[in-house]
Design a protein around this motif. Structure first.
Motif, mmCIF file in Angstrom:
data_model
loop_
_atom_site.group_PDB
_atom_site.id
_atom_site.type_symbol
_atom_site.label_atom_id
_atom_site.label_comp_id
_atom_site.label_asym_id
_atom_site.label_seq_id
_atom_site.Cartn_x
_atom_site.Cartn_y
_atom_site.Cartn_z
ATOM 1 N N PRO A 52 5.289 -8.567 -7.768
ATOM 2 C CA PRO A 52 4.224 -8.895 -7.260
ATOM 3 C C PRO A 52 3.446 -8.066 -6.434
ATOM 4 C CG PRO A 52 5.593 -10.156 -6.040
ATOM 5 C CD PRO A 52 6.480 -9.291 -6.954
ATOM 6 N N LEU A 53 4.015 -7.076 -5.879
ATOM 7 C CA LEU A 53 3.290 -6.231 -4.679
ATOM 8 C C LEU A 53 3.148 -4.906 -5.426
ATOM 9 C CD1 LEU A 53 2.144 -5.818 -1.843
ATOM 10 C CD2 LEU A 53 4.691 -4.944 -1.263
ATOM 11 N N LEU A 54 1.832 -4.642 -5.465
ATOM 12 C CA LEU A 54 1.216 -3.410 -5.941
ATOM 13 C C LEU A 54 0.573 -2.686 -4.636
ATOM 14 C CD1 LEU A 54 -0.368 -4.281 -9.459
ATOM 15 C CD2 LEU A 54 1.903 -3.013 -8.776
ATOM 16 N N THR A 55 1.369 -1.615 -4.304
ATOM 17 C CA THR A 55 0.588 -1.001 -3.094
ATOM 18 C C THR A 55 -0.531 -0.045 -3.716
ATOM 19 O OG1 THR A 55 2.216 0.801 -3.388
ATOM 20 C CG2 THR A 55 2.887 -0.868 -2.119
ATOM 21 N N PRO A 56 -1.262 0.537 -2.698
ATOM 22 C CA PRO A 56 -2.237 1.708 -3.011
ATOM 23 C C PRO A 56 -1.470 2.906 -3.848
ATOM 24 C CG PRO A 56 -2.612 0.796 -1.000
ATOM 25 C CD PRO A 56 -1.315 0.326 -1.237
ATOM 26 N N ARG A 57 -0.355 3.242 -3.584
ATOM 27 C CA ARG A 57 0.543 4.314 -3.810
ATOM 28 C C ARG A 57 0.904 4.058 -5.675
ATOM 29 N NH1 ARG A 57 1.660 8.424 -1.036
ATOM 30 N NH2 ARG A 57 1.489 8.024 1.294
ATOM 31 N N ALA A 58 1.193 2.615 -5.794
ATOM 32 C CA ALA A 58 1.529 2.157 -7.228
ATOM 33 C C ALA A 58 0.138 2.335 -8.071
ATOM 34 C CB ALA A 58 1.987 0.611 -6.949
ATOM 35 N N LEU A 59 -0.963 1.979 -7.310
ATOM 36 C CA LEU A 59 -2.208 2.071 -8.119
ATOM 37 C C LEU A 59 -2.465 3.630 -8.399
ATOM 38 C CD1 LEU A 59 -4.357 -0.707 -6.245
ATOM 39 C CD2 LEU A 59 -2.844 -0.955 -8.333
#
Length: 140
Positions: A52-59
């Motif tokens: 559920p956690l999308l970090t700015p790095r993931a984006l």
């Protein structure tokens, strides 16, 4: 880094991303996904996000992978099964760009360019002739 991947069908490769993307694993995850992008073969890649956690790095990673896929003529869609992940993608304005869906079948449709059905229309009554009193007869 090892990501689970499999062919949904002849046209779709699914890559499961089950961990939070951070500084320590971002480059390895990106390399692995790009390595899986074929030069010829499946016409679409679906990244199935299991967290559920999308970090700015993931984006950023998802956008870069999308760019690499498009350069090779491969479309990309994202499965975000967790509502929180979909909220993050929507708040970042990436819901349409990354062709986000809540389910794998939805992502398959999105990878083909199909638009998601609006939430309101899923809950609406079937369309048919208007209800209520008939209007005046047509003028001749």
């Amino acid at each position: 880094m090892f990501l689970l991947s499999y062919h949904l069908d002849a046209a779709h490769l699914v890559v499961e991303l089950g961990e939070v993307v951070d500084l320590d694993n971002e480059a390895a995850i990106e390399r692995e996904i790009v390595r899986l992008l074929p030069c010829c073969g499946p016409r679409a890649i679906i990244v199935d996000i299991g967290t559920p956690l999308l970090t700015p790095r993931a984006l950023g990673l998802l956008l870069r992978v999308r760019g690499q896929a498009e350069e090779r003529g491969i479309s990309m869609a994202v499965v975000a099964g967790h509502e929180k992940a979909r909220e993050i993608l929507s708040a970042a304005g990436l819901h349409r760009v990354l062709r986000v869906a809540a389910t794998l079948p939805g992502a398959e449709l999105r990878s083909r360019g199909c638009r998601p059905e609006p939430e309101a229309s899923r809950n609406a009554r079937p369309r048919g002739p208007p209800r209520g009193p008939p209007g005046p007869p047509p003028r001749r």
